[in-house]
Design a protein around this motif. Structure first.
Motif, mmCIF file in Angstrom:
data_model
loop_
_atom_site.group_PDB
_atom_site.id
_atom_site.type_symbol
_atom_site.label_atom_id
_atom_site.label_comp_id
_atom_site.label_asym_id
_atom_site.label_seq_id
_atom_site.Cartn_x
_atom_site.Cartn_y
_atom_site.Cartn_z
ATOM 1 N N TRP A 293 -26.260 -66.739 7.678
ATOM 2 C CA TRP A 293 -25.953 -65.344 7.975
ATOM 3 C C TRP A 293 -27.142 -64.409 7.729
ATOM 4 N N THR A 294 -28.362 -64.894 7.947
ATOM 5 C CA THR A 294 -29.529 -64.021 7.827
ATOM 6 C C THR A 294 -29.985 -63.486 9.184
ATOM 7 N N ASP A 295 -29.319 -63.914 10.240
ATOM 8 C CA ASP A 295 -29.604 -63.414 11.589
ATOM 9 C C ASP A 295 -28.264 -63.360 12.316
ATOM 10 N N VAL A 296 -27.847 -62.163 12.727
ATOM 11 C CA VAL A 296 -26.474 -61.951 13.188
ATOM 12 C C VAL A 296 -26.457 -61.164 14.494
ATOM 13 N N LYS A 297 -25.578 -61.576 15.410
ATOM 14 C CA LYS A 297 -25.306 -60.801 16.620
ATOM 15 C C LYS A 297 -23.939 -60.151 16.461
ATOM 16 N N VAL A 298 -23.850 -58.882 16.846
ATOM 17 C CA VAL A 298 -22.633 -58.096 16.640
ATOM 18 C C VAL A 298 -22.181 -57.496 17.967
ATOM 19 N N TRP A 299 -20.868 -57.437 18.167
ATOM 20 C CA TRP A 299 -20.264 -56.803 19.342
ATOM 21 C C TRP A 299 -20.821 -55.394 19.496
ATOM 22 N N TYR A 300 -21.188 -55.058 20.735
ATOM 23 C CA TYR A 300 -21.720 -53.735 21.028
ATOM 24 C C TYR A 300 -20.883 -53.128 22.145
ATOM 25 N N GLY A 301 -20.128 -52.094 21.812
ATOM 26 C CA GLY A 301 -19.162 -51.488 22.713
ATOM 27 C C GLY A 301 -19.657 -51.097 24.091
ATOM 28 N N PRO A 302 -20.814 -50.418 24.210
ATOM 29 C CA PRO A 302 -21.240 -49.971 25.538
ATOM 30 C C PRO A 302 -21.425 -51.099 26.560
ATOM 31 N N VAL B 227 -14.301 -56.256 15.244
ATOM 32 C CA VAL B 227 -15.254 -56.605 16.296
ATOM 33 C C VAL B 227 -15.973 -57.898 15.913
ATOM 34 N N ARG B 228 -16.321 -58.662 16.891
ATOM 35 C CA ARG B 228 -16.904 -59.985 16.706
ATOM 36 C C ARG B 228 -18.348 -59.920 16.216
ATOM 37 N N ALA B 229 -18.661 -60.807 15.271
ATOM 38 C CA ALA B 229 -20.037 -60.995 14.811
ATOM 39 C C ALA B 229 -20.244 -62.487 14.613
ATOM 40 N N ILE B 230 -21.400 -62.975 15.059
ATOM 41 C CA ILE B 230 -21.675 -64.400 14.900
ATOM 42 C C ILE B 230 -23.014 -64.615 14.212
ATOM 43 N N ASP B 231 -23.045 -65.685 13.432
ATOM 44 C CA ASP B 231 -24.264 -66.091 12.731
ATOM 45 C C ASP B 231 -25.118 -66.882 13.715
ATOM 46 N N VAL B 232 -26.314 -66.407 13.976
ATOM 47 C CA VAL B 232 -27.230 -67.120 14.881
ATOM 48 C C VAL B 232 -28.469 -67.604 14.126
ATOM 49 N N SER B 233 -28.398 -67.599 12.796
ATOM 50 C CA SER B 233 -29.543 -68.021 11.993
ATOM 51 C C SER B 233 -29.736 -69.535 12.089
ATOM 52 N N ALA B 234 -30.970 -69.968 11.997
ATOM 53 C CA ALA B 234 -31.302 -71.391 12.101
ATOM 54 C C ALA B 234 -30.704 -72.208 10.958
ATOM 55 N N ASN B 235 -30.562 -71.594 9.777
ATOM 56 C CA ASN B 235 -30.054 -72.309 8.604
ATOM 57 C C ASN B 235 -28.569 -72.081 8.339
ATOM 58 N N ASN B 236 -27.864 -71.489 9.284
ATOM 59 C CA ASN B 236 -26.430 -71.195 9.122
ATOM 60 C C ASN B 236 -26.155 -70.396 7.844
#
Length: 176
Positions: free
Chosen positions: A123-132, A112-121
């Motif tokens: 990986w301290t802030d991450v969005k993850v695929w959510y099935g529902p 499942v997809r996860a992306i780094d959305v942290s300001a400093n690139n």
């Protein structure tokens, strides 16, 4: 013949009922035991303790690698954190995760997809695929970083000096 059929039928019902009873007895699959099994990283306890437990035992960092475990921090929505294994690195800011107990209670999700959305690139802030919702989750999640599957290569024993002296080390001993 009827007695034999009844015995067979009763045994079949008993066997089938145990299949349905096992999940209730076994409990819900959690992310930490699943990540431990999938990655080989031998850390136990709640997911929010993995980052600290890894210090000195496993290398840690902020670069995604296949087989590494992404350790999420505890937050209001995840009081015991979360851990997920990296199954593929798509880019420096996108990975595919394999993990348990995220979109569905006790469910396993692969790639499942996860992306780094942290300001400093980092990986301290991450969005993850959510099935529902069949998309990235609506909120980002705080993370600590990656725990790498290879144990830390710290020096465990004192350094020993080797000598090519074939006289039993007399020349080396004399120098000191």
């Amino acid at each position: 013949m009827v007695v034999g059929f009844r015995a067979f039928f009763a045994a079949s019902i008993l066997a089938l009922s145990t299949l349905f009873a096992v999940p209730a007895i076994a409990g819900t699959l959690q992310c930490a035991p699943f990540a431990r099994q999938a990655s080989g990283i031998d850390i136990h306890g709640n997911a929010n303790t993995w980052w600290g437990q890894a210090e000195g035992r496993y290398d840690r960092g902020h670069e995604p690698r296949v087989g590494a475990v992404l350790a999420f921090a505890a937050s209001r929505s995840m009081p015991v954190g979360h851990v997920a294994m990296v199954s593929k690195v798509v880019s420096g800011r996108e990975v595919l995760l394999t993990h348990a107990n995220w979109s569905y209670r006790g469910g396993i999700e692969r790639d499942v997809r996860a992306i780094d959305v942290s300001a400093n690139n980092d990986w301290t802030d991450v969005k993850v695929w959510y099935g529902p919702i069949r998309d990235l989750g609506l909120r980002s999640n705080p993370a600590r970083g990656f725990i790498y599957a290879q144990p830390s290569k710290g020096v465990d024993q004192p350094v020993q000096i080797a000598s090519a002296d074939t006289t039993g080390g007399a020349a080396v001993r004399a120098a000191f």
